[in-house]
Design an enzyme around this catalytic site. Structure first.
Site, mmCIF file in Angstrom:
data_model
loop_
_atom_site.group_PDB
_atom_site.id
_atom_site.type_symbol
_atom_site.label_atom_id
_atom_site.label_comp_id
_atom_site.label_asym_id
_atom_site.label_seq_id
_atom_site.Cartn_x
_atom_site.Cartn_y
_atom_site.Cartn_z
ATOM 1 N N ALA A 61 0.797 -1.230 0.110
ATOM 2 C CA ALA A 61 0.202 -0.086 -0.048
ATOM 3 C C ALA A 61 0.613 1.263 -0.006
ATOM 4 O O ALA A 61 0.274 2.354 -0.619
ATOM 5 C CB ALA A 61 -1.055 0.190 1.430
ATOM 6 N N GLN A 141 0.261 -6.308 -3.683
ATOM 7 C CA GLN A 141 -1.050 -6.654 -2.904
ATOM 8 C C GLN A 141 -1.755 -5.539 -2.876
ATOM 9 O O GLN A 141 -2.920 -5.603 -2.491
ATOM 10 C CB GLN A 141 -0.347 -6.545 -1.461
ATOM 11 C CG GLN A 141 0.521 -7.472 -0.878
ATOM 12 C CD GLN A 141 1.262 -7.207 0.506
ATOM 13 O OE1 GLN A 141 0.633 -7.357 1.449
ATOM 14 N NE2 GLN A 141 2.550 -6.445 0.389
ATOM 15 N N VAL A 143 -4.544 -3.151 -4.908
ATOM 16 C CA VAL A 143 -5.990 -3.567 -5.560
ATOM 17 C C VAL A 143 -6.272 -2.391 -6.494
ATOM 18 O O VAL A 143 -7.306 -2.429 -6.981
ATOM 19 C CB VAL A 143 -7.133 -4.060 -4.639
ATOM 20 C CG1 VAL A 143 -6.742 -5.200 -4.003
ATOM 21 C CG2 VAL A 143 -7.591 -3.005 -3.647
ATOM 22 N N ASP A 144 -5.393 -1.487 -6.718
ATOM 23 C CA ASP A 144 -5.696 -0.104 -7.321
ATOM 24 C C ASP A 144 -5.388 -0.313 -8.921
ATOM 25 O O ASP A 144 -5.642 0.743 -9.613
ATOM 26 C CB ASP A 144 -4.859 1.053 -6.716
ATOM 27 C CG ASP A 144 -3.494 0.763 -6.570
ATOM 28 O OD1 ASP A 144 -2.760 -0.048 -7.497
ATOM 29 O OD2 ASP A 144 -2.962 1.215 -5.663
ATOM 30 N N HIS A 161 -3.977 -9.884 -4.275
ATOM 31 C CA HIS A 161 -5.395 -9.687 -3.733
ATOM 32 C C HIS A 161 -6.388 -9.114 -4.487
ATOM 33 O O HIS A 161 -7.409 -8.761 -3.985
ATOM 34 C CB HIS A 161 -4.896 -8.800 -2.476
ATOM 35 C CG HIS A 161 -3.902 -9.207 -1.316
ATOM 36 N ND1 HIS A 161 -3.640 -8.585 -0.617
ATOM 37 C CD2 HIS A 161 -3.572 -10.489 -1.185
ATOM 38 C CE1 HIS A 161 -2.583 -9.257 0.301
ATOM 39 N NE2 HIS A 161 -2.717 -10.377 -0.123
ATOM 40 N N CYS A 169 -18.765 -12.280 -10.373
ATOM 41 C CA CYS A 169 -20.026 -12.982 -9.879
ATOM 42 C C CYS A 169 -19.738 -14.063 -9.147
ATOM 43 O O CYS A 169 -19.020 -14.869 -9.458
ATOM 44 C CB CYS A 169 -20.842 -13.254 -11.015
ATOM 45 S SG CYS A 169 -22.310 -14.272 -10.546
ATOM 46 N N CYS A 172 -21.115 -17.372 -11.259
ATOM 47 C CA CYS A 172 -20.759 -17.835 -12.728
ATOM 48 C C CYS A 172 -19.381 -17.178 -12.940
ATOM 49 O O CYS A 172 -18.838 -17.537 -13.812
ATOM 50 C CB CYS A 172 -21.564 -17.170 -13.673
ATOM 51 S SG CYS A 172 -21.347 -15.478 -14.104
HETATM 52 ZN ZN LIG Z 1 -23.007 -14.625 -12.709
#
Ligand SMILES: [Zn+2]
Length: 431
Positions: A61, A141, A143-144, A161, A169, A172
């Protein structure tokens, strides 16, 4: 029926206690020029026998702080997040409609900060280190998505991460771009969207100090939101909005599952129910207390990040381990390795005999073990430990390496590569 249970390590809340202050290696690497020389020496030193000369980088981070995103820890390594802040767990998110409303409402407001933010000098320096041949791969690590934006082609990036740029989803596993999802949230929650628009107009996102900056005070805004004074995002892109009216927030279902319902194991169709505007709706045939049904609600989108209590996918885990195993040294940047998954990768590098370098403000989990047996006066490129911001040392490090590379290769092949740099040049800088 008893099935073998394979235990996977789940994402846990990171360590919150401060780590011990670091031992700087080499001892005199306390000025920017000495730190840059030590890092150059580390990247160009011959690898231990049997190991390749390439470097894998592990980022956290702190690398994105210069982009305006929050860090989990302050400069002295203490945990910065409000003690009352409790992130949502994966099982809560999947099981609870109310928890999802709360999460997506906070994320809806927080997304603006992340969406506006851009990679900074550290990300571009890593791009250049990749192009110059010093860095082979990056494990982040964060997520940006900043690594992918800054170096989409050259240096491979494993996003340990996950990433916030998509929603995924839970049925699916299809993905929806977060921008599209955000537009759907705005459509389904016009009052929140208006609040958000007014907050942006009023400069709430520009404020460094949460007690300054004034959001809009539209009479239509949810009452408790009128009191938000400046919006601070957490590192995962959501915001703290105490007492906001989450219960009326609406979110869309997975469009793939809505259009083409999957079948459950027993053959029944997993129909996604929506309200008249298309917002996800609790299936009418189940009650909210039906615990068996709770985890089976189809078409639920979650952020494509590894939530607390969720495990990293085997494919990502293997890619990260492969990046470690294919490199000859590890450079840890702007992370305290407080999360188990990151610390474990550094431990894997140590177990392989890879030299380890760390640039981080504040102590790092287990660093005394990573540097065991290293004499800070005789480290000789086998280790480096610098306590500085990455954007202060990485760009000048690139400049220095470019200079050294071109002086070594002048008159000959213009191709720059790590193998062409004379390590002695950095030793001269250290003295
Ligand atoms: Zn789905």
């Amino acid at each position: 029926m008893a099935a073998a249970v394979v235990r996977k390590p789940l994402m846990r809340i990171p360590y919150t206690e401060p780590f011990a202050a670091p031992r700087i290696i080499p001892r005199h690497a306390t000025t920017p020029s000495a730190a840059i020389a030590a890092l150059g020496n580390f990247l160009t030193a011959p690898p231990p026998s049997g190991l390749p000369s390439s470097t894998v980088v592990l980022t956290g981070a702190g690398l994105s702080v210069a982009s305006g995103l929050a860090d989990y820890r302050g400069d002295n390594g203490t945990y910065r997040i409000n003690k009352t802040y409790r992130p949502i767990y994966f099982h809560e998110f999947v099981a609870s409609h109310e928890a999802r409303k709360r999460y997506w409402a906070r994320s809806f407001v927080g997304w603006t900060t992340l969406h506006k933010a851009k990679p900074n000098a550290s990300h571009y320096a890593l791009r250049d280190l990749g192009r110059l041949g010093y860095v082979q791969s990056i494990i982040t690590q964060n997520v940006d998505s900043f690594h992918r934006i800054a170096h989409p082609d050259h240096t491979s990036t494993v996003e340990l991460h996950g990433y916030l740029r998509s929603a995924v989803c839970t049925t699916c596993h299809g993905e929806v771009p977060r921008d599209d999802f955000q537009a759907e949230l705005a459509r389904l929650n016009p009052i929140w969207a208006e609040f958000l628009y007014e907050a942006i107009e009023a400069g709430a996102y520009e404020s460094e100090n949460p007690t300054t900056g004034a959001p809009g005070t539209s009479s239509d805004a949810p009452p408790s939101l009128k009191f938000v004074r400046g919006i601070k995002s957490n590192p995962d892109g959501d915001v703290d909005l105490p007492d906001a009216p989450y219960s009326t927030f609406r979110y869309p279902p997975c469009p793939h599952c809505l259009a083409n319902p999957l079948k459950a194991e027993d053959g029944t169709q997993l129909h996604v129910e929506v309200d008249s505007d298309g917002a996800w709706k609790m299936p009418s045939h189940t009650s909210s207390t039906d615990s068996a049904a709770k985890t089976k609600h189809p078409g639920i989108l979650k952020p494509a990040v590894v939530m607390f209590g969720e495990s990293i996918s085997p494919a990502v885990k293997h890619a990260a381990e492969g990046a470690i195993d294919q490199a000859g040294r590890l450079l840890v940047l702007a992370t305290s390795l407080a999360t188990y998954s990151a610390w474990r990768l550094a431990t894997r590098a140590k177990d392989r005999g890879m030299p380890i370098g760390i640039v981080n403000m504040g102590g790092v989990r287990g660093e005394d073990v990573f540097f065991a047996g290293i004499d800070p006066d005789e480290s000789d490129g086998k280790a480096v430990r610098v306590e500085m911001a990455t954007d202060a040392v990485l760009p000048p490090l690139v400049e220095e390496l470019q200079k050294q590379s071109s002086s070594v290769s002048h008159g000959g092949d213009r191709t720059l590569s790590a193998g062409r740099v004379n390590p002695a040049l950095f030793k001269d800088m250290l003295s």
